[in-house]
Design a protein around this motif. Structure first.
Motif, PDB file in Angstrom:
ATOM      1  N   PRO A 444      51.932  38.002 -19.459  1.00  0.00           N
ATOM      2  CA  PRO A 444      52.024  37.998 -18.964  1.00  0.00           C
ATOM      3  C   PRO A 444      50.464  37.147 -19.305  1.00  0.00           C
ATOM      4  N   THR A 445      49.875  36.713 -18.113  1.00  0.00           N
ATOM      5  CA  THR A 445      48.797  35.159 -18.524  1.00  0.00           C
ATOM      6  C   THR A 445      47.944  35.202 -17.409  1.00  0.00           C
ATOM      7  N   PRO A 446      46.672  35.797 -16.599  1.00  0.00           N
ATOM      8  CA  PRO A 446      46.130  37.294 -17.326  1.00  0.00           C
ATOM      9  C   PRO A 446      47.041  39.011 -17.674  1.00  0.00           C
ATOM     10  N   SER A 447      46.040  39.127 -18.476  1.00  0.00           N
ATOM     11  CA  SER A 447      47.269  40.393 -18.297  1.00  0.00           C
ATOM     12  C   SER A 447      46.396  41.414 -17.913  1.00  0.00           C
ATOM     13  N   SER A 448      44.931  40.980 -17.182  1.00  0.00           N
ATOM     14  CA  SER A 448      44.594  41.865 -16.262  1.00  0.00           C
ATOM     15  C   SER A 448      43.410  41.117 -15.353  1.00  0.00           C
ATOM     16  N   SER A 449      42.481  41.496 -14.878  1.00  0.00           N
ATOM     17  CA  SER A 449      42.135  40.222 -13.290  1.00  0.00           C
ATOM     18  C   SER A 449      41.017  41.547 -12.271  1.00  0.00           C
ATOM     19  N   THR A 450      39.876  42.044 -11.631  1.00  0.00           N
ATOM     20  CA  THR A 450      39.485  41.992 -11.204  1.00  0.00           C
ATOM     21  C   THR A 450      39.629  41.241  -9.680  1.00  0.00           C
ATOM     22  N   SER A 451      40.150  40.113  -9.554  1.00  0.00           N
ATOM     23  CA  SER A 451      40.309  40.069  -7.765  1.00  0.00           C
ATOM     24  C   SER A 451      40.724  40.533  -7.290  1.00  0.00           C
ATOM     25  N   ALA A 452      40.549  40.000  -6.032  1.00  0.00           N
ATOM     26  CA  ALA A 452      41.418  40.729  -5.007  1.00  0.00           C
ATOM     27  C   ALA A 452      42.925  40.752  -4.911  1.00  0.00           C
ATOM     28  N   SER A 453      43.101  39.037  -5.267  1.00  0.00           N
ATOM     29  CA  SER A 453      44.556  38.713  -5.331  1.00  0.00           C
ATOM     30  C   SER A 453      44.547  37.340  -6.576  1.00  0.00           C
ATOM     31  N   GLY A 454      45.288  36.782  -6.600  1.00  0.00           N
ATOM     32  CA  GLY A 454      46.203  36.212  -7.481  1.00  0.00           C
ATOM     33  C   GLY A 454      46.736  35.918  -8.207  1.00  0.00           C
ATOM     34  N   SER A 455      47.492  34.532  -8.789  1.00  0.00           N
ATOM     35  CA  SER A 455      48.533  34.675  -9.745  1.00  0.00           C
ATOM     36  C   SER A 455      49.040  34.651 -11.575  1.00  0.00           C
ATOM     37  N   VAL A 456      49.616  35.545 -11.557  1.00  0.00           N
ATOM     38  CA  VAL A 456      50.042  35.959 -12.889  1.00  0.00           C
ATOM     39  C   VAL A 456      51.055  34.774 -13.557  1.00  0.00           C
ATOM     40  N   SER A 457      51.238  34.505 -14.512  1.00  0.00           N
ATOM     41  CA  SER A 457      52.282  33.322 -15.629  1.00  0.00           C
ATOM     42  C   SER A 457      53.159  34.362 -16.568  1.00  0.00           C
ATOM     43  N   VAL A 458      54.320  33.948 -16.314  1.00  0.00           N
ATOM     44  CA  VAL A 458      54.665  34.484 -17.448  1.00  0.00           C
ATOM     45  C   VAL A 458      55.590  33.723 -18.444  1.00  0.00           C
ATOM     46  N   ASP A 459      56.008  33.839 -19.822  1.00  0.00           N
ATOM     47  CA  ASP A 459      56.535  33.534 -20.205  1.00  0.00           C
ATOM     48  C   ASP A 459      57.742  33.394 -20.969  1.00  0.00           C
ATOM     49  N   THR A 460      58.720  34.124 -20.042  1.00  0.00           N
ATOM     50  CA  THR A 460      59.960  35.028 -19.637  1.00  0.00           C
ATOM     51  C   THR A 460      60.579  35.219 -18.255  1.00  0.00           C
ATOM     52  N   GLY A 461      61.648  34.561 -17.444  1.00  0.00           N
ATOM     53  CA  GLY A 461      61.733  34.703 -17.087  1.00  0.00           C
ATOM     54  C   GLY A 461      62.707  35.945 -16.963  1.00  0.00           C
ATOM     55  N   ALA A 462      63.063  36.342 -15.700  1.00  0.00           N
ATOM     56  CA  ALA A 462      64.509  37.210 -15.734  1.00  0.00           C
ATOM     57  C   ALA A 462      64.207  38.743 -16.363  1.00  0.00           C
ATOM     58  N   VAL A 463      63.093  39.076 -16.080  1.00  0.00           N
ATOM     59  CA  VAL A 463      62.714  40.966 -16.635  1.00  0.00           C
ATOM     60  C   VAL A 463      61.571  40.796 -16.000  1.00  0.00           C
ATOM     61  N   SER A 464      61.335  42.341 -16.087  1.00  0.00           N
ATOM     62  CA  SER A 464      60.434  42.900 -15.008  1.00  0.00           C
ATOM     63  C   SER A 464      59.148  42.882 -15.772  1.00  0.00           C
ATOM     64  N   TYR A 465      57.914  42.362 -14.895  1.00  0.00           N
ATOM     65  CA  TYR A 465      56.872  42.860 -15.580  1.00  0.00           C
ATOM     66  C   TYR A 465      56.134  44.606 -14.639  1.00  0.00           C
ATOM     67  N   HIS A 466      55.306  44.786 -14.737  1.00  0.00           N
ATOM     68  CA  HIS A 466      54.258  45.970 -14.423  1.00  0.00           C
ATOM     69  C   HIS A 466      52.859  45.832 -14.263  1.00  0.00           C
ATOM     70  N   ALA A 467      52.342  45.932 -12.596  1.00  0.00           N
ATOM     71  CA  ALA A 467      50.849  45.999 -12.346  1.00  0.00           C
ATOM     72  C   ALA A 467      50.867  47.494 -12.066  1.00  0.00           C
ATOM     73  N   HIS A 468      49.090  47.512 -12.590  1.00  0.00           N
ATOM     74  CA  HIS A 468      49.201  48.805 -12.056  1.00  0.00           C
ATOM     75  C   HIS A 468      47.372  48.480 -11.601  1.00  0.00           C
ATOM     76  N   LEU A 469      47.012  49.107 -10.118  1.00  0.00           N
ATOM     77  CA  LEU A 469      46.085  48.703  -9.738  1.00  0.00           C
ATOM     78  C   LEU A 469      45.463  49.347  -9.318  1.00  0.00           C
ATOM     79  N   VAL A 470      44.003  49.702  -9.883  1.00  0.00           N
ATOM     80  CA  VAL A 470      42.940  50.970 -10.025  1.00  0.00           C
ATOM     81  C   VAL A 470      41.591  50.058  -8.196  1.00  0.00           C
ATOM     82  N   VAL A 471      42.066  50.841  -7.104  1.00  0.00           N
ATOM     83  CA  VAL A 471      41.048  49.972  -5.887  1.00  0.00           C
ATOM     84  C   VAL A 471      39.452  51.587  -6.377  1.00  0.00           C
ATOM     85  N   THR A 472      38.260  50.979  -6.748  1.00  0.00           N
ATOM     86  CA  THR A 472      37.574  52.033  -6.665  1.00  0.00           C
ATOM     87  C   THR A 472      36.663  51.961  -5.454  1.00  0.00           C
ATOM     88  N   ASP A 473      35.895  52.751  -4.737  1.00  0.00           N
ATOM     89  CA  ASP A 473      35.088  52.962  -3.160  1.00  0.00           C
ATOM     90  C   ASP A 473      34.127  52.601  -3.869  1.00  0.00           C
TER      91      ASP A 473
END
Length: 588
Positions: A444-473
């Motif tokens: 995935p590109t990028p592999s991380s982000s601090t934005s509220a939203s955005g888009s991630v590009s990948v080099d391989t389709g039809a495989v699963s990608y995982h996102a982990h989000l930590v929201v800090t008050d």
């Protein structure tokens, strides 16, 4: 009156009037040593030091007994002098006049010349749970002078003149006396007719009592003498080192060559504290003023001279500290931090009574949690009490309550080798930060982000990608965060081509059939085929005109779809099959 906050040579700061200028917190956890060797009312030798007085080596005595076991002396209170001493000596600016005196010898207060032997330099006070201690120092020892403490529950009043007998620029000193108020009368040179100390208690409530009438101990309708109530009384009958309280204002003729006080300058007394407070010392507050007069005066002609006070006395009360603690849910914690008794020691097993603002309820536990609250700001008020019923109250700083912070992280896969991410949170203060991390079967590109939203590009389709989000008050009072995890499978676009599986037949040929095969990529791989212009199915299409067709032409294409609605169908290029039979006949 001059009030100083420490040191042997305090700076004079005048008030210009006899107004209430200070509150003294009298409580100590020790016993003051009143240096008395004999009976309570005789002129025993007062020292300002535990042990032998450094001025003349005269001994000290651990009296009165019955209080806290550790004996200290007035000199040891120098570190907390502002809570135990009120200074009063002449100002050079007033040409020797004492600014708080009685120029007409009546109840009218203003600057006046005061005869040195009746001119006070300071008064001192301290108390523990057993005794109340009082001390006075005067300017000169050339004869006796009477000093009187008026100790009342209600604050004396200074009414600006002219009022009654007072002139312009003077203030009339009036007392509002209550049953149980105390009048002390002492002498710097006691005798059989002028004892070291006498004590009276008020037997009536009376308002607007002039200073003259307040000192009229012969008025049996107001005062009743208390016999043998003093626990210890002493006057310095030998030279005495002045110690931390100093000798400011004492005439040079009343000091020896080493700066020590000559006899009959300093007097001290110990009285049962319940004489003032009753059965409970805690929270007791009184107002004290000290007045001097000629030693033989009394009745309705008291010949008033000097005044120190009025000043407020706090005999002692417990102190409490508490706090509310924020949480990351709809709640807050509450806690009694410290509850210190009048002896300066922690109170064991206190009783607690909490009340909370904004309808958050109440509690009798000293510590705990209040839950199920609506968002808002809350405070708590704690009343803590000890086994004797002494109470102290404190209101905490406010604490903010928010709904619990919860995070969600929806992903939006696409058919162009990417997926979108967007924050989804509820609760908290609303001011949050984001920390995304991305991983999966491809890169995935990028592999991380601090934005509220955005888009991630990948080099391989039809495989699963995982996102982990930590929201800090972004709260400053507590660290709160929430996390979530989400998977997504993006795809590459469907691409299709068709081509013959073998070269077209040439003469001599056994068949004119040509088979076209599909080449497909992208999507989820679960393809369906629709041939356009040819009656074919699946990924192969054979064009085989009949042998009777000497001339034949057919154009066709292939449309491919997959099993996901993300990817639109794709159509191949158009191919054409052409059969032309050529007959050549020669006539040679």
């Amino acid at each position: 009156m001059t009030l100083s906050c420490g040191g042997e040579e305090p700076t004079k700061v005048g008030t210009g009037s006899a107004g209430l200028t200070s509150t003294l917190n009298l409580f100590i956890s020790d016993s003051i040593q009143i240096d008395q060797a004999g009976s309570a009312l005789t002129a025993e030798d007062a020292n300002l030091f535990v042990g032998n007085d450094p001025a003349d080596g005269s001994p000290s005595f651990d009296k009165p007994p019955g209080g806290p076991g550790n004996y200290i002396d007035w000199n040891d209170l120098g570190g907390s002098i502002s809570d135990h001493v009120v200074y009063d000596w002449d100002y050079s600016a007033t040409k020797g006049k004492d600014p708080t005196a009685f120029p007409q010898s009546n109840e009218c207060v203003a600057a006046a010349q005061v005869l040195s032997k009746m001119d006070l330099t300071y008064v001192a006070a301290a108390s523990n749970t057993k005794f109340a201690y009082f001390a006075v120092q005067r300017s000169d020892n050339s004869g006796d002078a009477g000093y009187y403490w008026v100790i009342s529950k209600l604050s004396p009043r200074l009414v600006a003149g002219p009022a009654g007998p007072c002139s312009a620029g003077q203030q009339q000193l009036l007392y509002d006396l209550s049953v149980g108020d105390v009048l002390l009368g002492g002498h710097f040179q006691p005798s059989a007719t002028t004892p070291a100390l006498r004590v009276w208690k008020a037997v009536a409530n009376r308002t607007g009592v002039t200073a003259i009438d307040a000192l009229n101990f012969n008025d049996a309708t107001l005062w009743a003498e208390q016999s043998n109530v003093a626990s210890a009384v002493a006057v310095n009958t030998t030279n005495t080192a002045p110690g931390a309280f100093g000798s400011n204002g004492v005439n040079k003729t009343s000091l020896d060559a080493n700066g020590n006080l000559k006899p009959w300058i300093f007097a001290e007394v110990a009285l049962p504290v319940n004489l003032f407070t009753g059965s409970s010392v805690c929270g007791a507050q009184f107002y004290a003023s000290v007045i001097t007069r000629s030693s033989g005066s009394g009745g309705t002609s008291p010949d008033l001279k000097d005044l120190v006070g009025p000043v407020q006395f706090n005999f002692g009360s417990p102190t409490v500290t508490a706090k509310l603690t924020p949480t990351c849910t709809n709640s807050f914690g509450y806690e009694l931090l410290t509850f210190t008794g009048m002896d300066g020691q922690p109170v064991a097993n206190p009783s607690c009574s909490w009340t909370f603002s904004n309808g958050a309820g109440a509690s009798t536990a000293c510590s705990g949690t209040v839950s199920g609250l609506s968002p808002g700001s809350y405070t708590g008020t704690l009343e803590a009490s000890d086994a004797a019923g002494c109470r102290a109250t404190v209101t905490t700083a406010p604490v903010d309550v928010f709904n619990a912070l919860e995070a969600s992280c929806p992903l939006t896969p696409t058919c162009n080798l990417s997926f979108g991410f967007a924050d989804g949170f509820t609760g908290g203060s609303g001011n949050v930060s984001y920390a995304w991390t991305f991983s999966g079967g491809g890169t995935p590109t990028p592999s991380s982000s601090t934005s509220a939203s955005g888009s991630v590009s990948v080099d391989t389709g039809a495989v699963s990608y995982h996102a982990h989000l930590v929201v800090t008050d972004q709260r400053t009072d507590i660290h709160c965060e929430a996390a979530c995890d989400q998977d997504a499978t993006p795809y590459a676009p469907i691409v299709v081509h068709i081509a013959p599986t073998a070269a077209a037949p040439v003469c001599p040929m056994t068949s004119d059939a040509v088979t076209y095969a599909a080449s497909v990529s992208g999507g989820d791989g679960n393809y369906s085929y629709t041939w356009n212009g040819a009656l074919c199915g699946g990924s192969l299409c054979t064009i085989d005109p009949s042998d009777s067709s000497f001339c034949f032409s057919q154009s066709f294409s292939l449309t491919v779809d997959d099993g996901t609605p993300l990817c639109p169908p794709a159509t191949s290029e158009t191919e054409t099959y052409t059969k032309v039979t050529t007959v050549t006949a020669t006539n040679n």
